[in-house]
Write a protein that holds these residues in place. Structure first.
Motif: not given
Length: 511
Positions: A2-16, A135-145
């Motif tokens: 799993p990969l969350s979009d949050d793992q890409i920093s806001d500062s970097d993605s805003s400049r792309l 740290s491996f979980l996406t924000p939506g993986a609430n059950r396993i979290r």
């Protein structure tokens, strides 16, 4: 994984940016370097007072350069990935790490073997393991979290420890099963080995090791997902990042300016030689094409002394350019060897099957590592000459022809060894033809459908030099797209004595 979009920093993605700057490799003209539409203000005017750069600004520029270099590498290098590197055991760092780790695991083992057992270090270990798993979980993986937080609840484990009721093996088993759900398929065998380990201390040690590998897998998975996004927006991203560096350190184009100055000097020298020839009009003032100046600068990079610092705008491709230079040096030697052999032996080798390929393999094998400091080129060339004589004599003997006489063999080996001499005519000829071929590549439109004709004498290395030429032009054309507006400002000032325009428009096209 799993990969969350949050793992890409806001500062970097805003400049792309969502759009990639368009590019053209057409001939530069004076108009393109004086028109307001080519770029917006890019650097402080020459009359501006010098800016004092603070340490924090310098560090910020260094971070921007580091981010720019990393993003560039991820986008252009399909094989780029992070690898787990262990410290050499005989190094100071390796010995210290080994001693500290051994002390920790020995202490953990002694605590668990006490009666009753002491769980303090084990609790801290499971707390660290819990944070890694989360740290491996996406924000939506609430059950396993929630499940991880519930099973590896530090407060609960401490209460159990007070009553000597901690099931360390049970906790380790849960961790392993959770790791099995989260890991990449490449770690399945590691998980099986963990399940087969009985000793609890060794098991916990191996769990942490596999978790480290999983963290590296996650990084590489993130890189893999980030690459297409970077590739679509890399021109804008790199130009924006470099503009930030330039604003924080106004002298960030000094080496680039010197590089272009040297190219202008070379072009003026060439024009001067042409104007001094009979029949030339020596009264007219030489006019240099910005494109030719820039292309000449790019060609110089394939003869660059990489012990020196490269121009700032080429830092991200320094390793690739150096590698191309080293490959070209080897190909130049091979082409020289073939031309000398063909000139001396001539008709003798005409009927030998696959002789050019055999010569190339012999030369490449003996030239392996020729760019290292300890490499003895003269000895290698002597070996190449002798091996060619052996190969030719063997082929001639198989056909019942007389072998090469001693004089011819000595002549062949001697001329091959003379390649390293300064001003060697064969070496100079091959070098000029390689430069001519690469120069012709830089004048092609982008994209181009076919490669230019290979000059005479380079047919033996045609496949290799076409491959290098393709890589080289990709680097150059992309560099022009990103840094064209910065080059335009420098060339405008140096060639036309005009003040550079201000801040570069990050989405400006490169003409």
């Amino acid at each position: 994984m799993p990969l969350s979009d949050d793992q890409i920093s806001d500062s970097d993605s805003s400049r792309l940016s969502e759009s990639t700057a368009s590019s053209s490799d057409s001939e530069f003209s004076r108009q393109s370097f004086t028109s307001d539409s080519s770029s917006k203000p890019s650097s402080p005017a020459s009359t501006s007072p010098p800016k004092v750069v603070t340490f924090d600004e310098l560090m910020a520029a260094a971070r921007n350069l580091s981010n720019l270099t990393l993003a560039h590498e991820i986008a252009v290098n399909e094989n780029f990935c992070m690898k787990h590197v262990d410290l050499p055991q005989n190094s100071l760092e390796g010995r210290v790490k080994k001693i500290v780790h051994k002390a920790f695991w020995d202490l953990l083992e002694s605590e668990l073997n006490e009666d009753p057992p002491e769980y303090e270090h084990a609790i801290k270990l499971f707390e660290e393991i819990k944070e890694i798993l989360l740290s491996f979980l996406t924000p939506g993986a609430n059950r396993i979290r929630n499940q991880i937080c519930e099973v590896l609840d530090t407060d609960l484990i401490r209460q159990q420890a007070e009553h000597n009721a901690v099931d360390v093996h049970g906790l380790a088993s849960y961790v392993i099963n959770t790791m099995g759900k989260l890991c990449a398929p490449i770690r399945d065998d590691d998980i099986k080995q963990l399940k087969a380990t009985d000793d609890i201390v060794d098991l916990l040690r191996q769990i942490l090791h596999v978790l480290d590998l999983m963290k590296m897998d996650m990084v590489n998975y993130t890189i893999q997902n980030l690459r297409p996004h970077l590739q679509r927006n890399l021109v804008d991203y790199e130009r924006t990042k470099f503009q930030e560096i330039l604003e924080e350190t106004p002298n960030a184009l000094d080496l680039t300016t010197e590089w272009i100055k040297e190219s202008i000097k070379d072009e003026l020298s060439s024009v001067s030689c042409e104007s001094s020839s009979p029949g030339a009009d020596s009264s007219s003032k030489p006019t240099l094409s910005p494109t030719l100046v820039l292309n000449n600068g790019y060609l110089k990079l394939l003869q660059w002394d990489y012990q020196k610092t490269v121009p700032e705008t080429l830092v991200t491709d320094e390793a690739r350019l150096q590698e191309l230079k080293e490959k070209l040096n080897q190909l130049k030697i091979i082409a020289c060897v073939y031309l000398i052999t063909n000139n001396i032996l001539g008709a003798t080798i005409v009927g030998l099957p696959d002789f050019p390929d055999k010569l190339k393999r012999i030369s490449a094998a003996l030239l392996e590592g020729m760019n290292t400091k300890t490499f003895d080129l003269k000895e290698s060339l002597n070996g190449i000459g002798m091996q060619i004589c052996i190969e030719v004599n063997r082929s001639l003997t198989e056909r019942d022809f007389p072998a090469l006489n001693t004089e011819m063999q000595n002549n062949l080996v001697g001329q091959i060894c003379s390649i390293t001499q300064e001003g060697n005519p064969i070496s100079s000829l091959i070098d000029k033809r390689i430069q001519l071929y690469l120069k012709s590549l830089l004048t092609l439109p982008v994209p181009h459908k076919c490669m230019p004709t290979i000059p005479g004498g380079l047919s033996v290395i045609q496949t290799e030099i076409e491959s290098i030429g393709s890589q080289y032009t990709n680097i150059v054309n992309f560099n022009k797209q990103v840094y064209g507006p910065f080059y335009a400002n420098i060339l405008r000032k140096l060639l036309f004595c005009e003040a550079p325009m201000g801040k570069v428009e990050t989405e400006a096209s490169t003409n």
